[in-house]
Design a protein around this motif. Structure first.
Motif, mmCIF file in Angstrom:
data_model
loop_
_atom_site.group_PDB
_atom_site.id
_atom_site.type_symbol
_atom_site.label_atom_id
_atom_site.label_comp_id
_atom_site.label_asym_id
_atom_site.label_seq_id
_atom_site.Cartn_x
_atom_site.Cartn_y
_atom_site.Cartn_z
ATOM 1 N N SER A 2 12.764 -1.606 -18.887
ATOM 2 C CA SER A 2 13.061 -0.267 -18.417
ATOM 3 C C SER A 2 12.504 0.753 -19.398
ATOM 4 C CB SER A 2 14.573 -0.106 -18.265
ATOM 5 O OG SER A 2 14.861 1.186 -17.822
ATOM 6 N N LEU A 6 8.845 5.245 -15.811
ATOM 7 C CA LEU A 6 7.857 4.234 -15.468
ATOM 8 C C LEU A 6 8.465 3.231 -14.494
ATOM 9 C CD1 LEU A 6 4.923 3.525 -16.361
ATOM 10 C CD2 LEU A 6 5.952 1.868 -17.906
ATOM 11 N N SER A 8 7.857 -0.468 -12.863
ATOM 12 C CA SER A 8 7.114 -1.711 -13.066
ATOM 13 C C SER A 8 7.544 -2.722 -12.018
ATOM 14 C CB SER A 8 7.359 -2.278 -14.467
ATOM 15 O OG SER A 8 6.805 -1.417 -15.445
ATOM 16 N N LYS A 10 6.772 -6.705 -10.662
ATOM 17 C CA LYS A 10 6.160 -8.004 -10.943
ATOM 18 C C LYS A 10 5.307 -8.422 -9.752
ATOM 19 C CE LYS A 10 7.339 -12.552 -12.719
ATOM 20 N NZ LYS A 10 8.464 -13.425 -13.108
ATOM 21 N N TRP A 93 2.107 -7.674 -13.935
ATOM 22 C CA TRP A 93 2.901 -6.513 -13.555
ATOM 23 C C TRP A 93 1.993 -5.351 -13.151
ATOM 24 C CZ3 TRP A 93 8.279 -6.648 -13.859
ATOM 25 C CH2 TRP A 93 8.816 -7.755 -14.522
ATOM 26 N N SER A 95 2.462 -1.244 -13.341
ATOM 27 C CA SER A 95 3.321 -0.158 -13.810
ATOM 28 C C SER A 95 2.658 1.166 -13.454
ATOM 29 C CB SER A 95 3.520 -0.237 -15.326
ATOM 30 O OG SER A 95 4.194 -1.424 -15.688
ATOM 31 N N TYR A 96 3.481 2.119 -13.027
ATOM 32 C CA TYR A 96 2.965 3.447 -12.705
ATOM 33 C C TYR A 96 4.060 4.477 -12.940
ATOM 34 C CZ TYR A 96 5.160 2.258 -8.196
ATOM 35 O OH TYR A 96 6.033 1.850 -7.209
ATOM 36 N N ASN A 97 3.635 5.719 -13.115
ATOM 37 C CA ASN A 97 4.580 6.792 -13.365
ATOM 38 C C ASN A 97 5.443 7.051 -12.139
ATOM 39 O OD1 ASN A 97 3.900 7.578 -16.048
ATOM 40 N ND2 ASN A 97 2.059 8.553 -15.263
ATOM 41 N N ASP A 98 6.720 7.239 -12.380
ATOM 42 C CA ASP A 98 7.656 7.624 -11.332
ATOM 43 C C ASP A 98 7.383 9.090 -11.011
ATOM 44 O OD1 ASP A 98 9.825 8.419 -9.795
ATOM 45 O OD2 ASP A 98 11.316 7.493 -11.100
#
Length: 138
Positions: A2, A6, A8, A10, A93, A95-98
């Motif tokens: 967490s 961000l 993420s 899987k 994974w 991952s990207y900005n919220d």
């Protein structure tokens, strides 16, 4: 895992296949892929090791411009980015900005609610397409 701001997810696929699936999903929505950056290749060129770590930069003027018209500083966080990476256990994974977090960062959450919501739905959909196996119809 967490990290504030961000998201993420899987992946059920390895790094390269996840990247290919993500890029295809993005293009299928009509968004533009601006760049792919292979951080692991850059590390290798510098004589260093790094697990697969690739950044995809993408977006759409139709999605981003309304946000920048409201709060121009959000342009520092656009176009959108997704990081495809492999952890120490070998899992892949994305991952990207919220986008809600980004809107709060730029104090745009109330002014651009509809645009942010539409972008968030699109981003979540392409990430899901890239990471999840397609279920065959019965």
């Amino acid at each position: 895992m967490s990290i504030e701001g961000l998201i993420s997810i899987k992946s059920n696929y390895g790094p390269e296949e996840t990247m290919e699936r993500l890029e295809a999903a993005i293009k299928a929505t009509g968004m533009t892929v601006f760049a792919r950056i292979d951080h692991a290749a850059a590390a290798a060129a510098a004589g260093m090791k790094l697990r697969p770590t690739n950044l995809l930069i993408f977006g759409s003027a139709k999605g981003g411009t309304p946000l920048m018209q409201t709060v121009q500083t959000i342009g520092i966080d656009l176009p959108l980015k997704a990081l495809i990476w492999q952890d120490e256990a070998g899992a892949t994974w994305i991952s990207y900005n919220d986008l809600i977090w980004l809107a709060k960062r730029h104090k745009a959450e109330t002014k651009s609610k509809a645009a942010i919501h539409a972008m968030l739905i699109a981003l979540d959909a392409v990430a899901s397409t890239a990471t999840t196996a397609r279920v065959a119809p019965n």
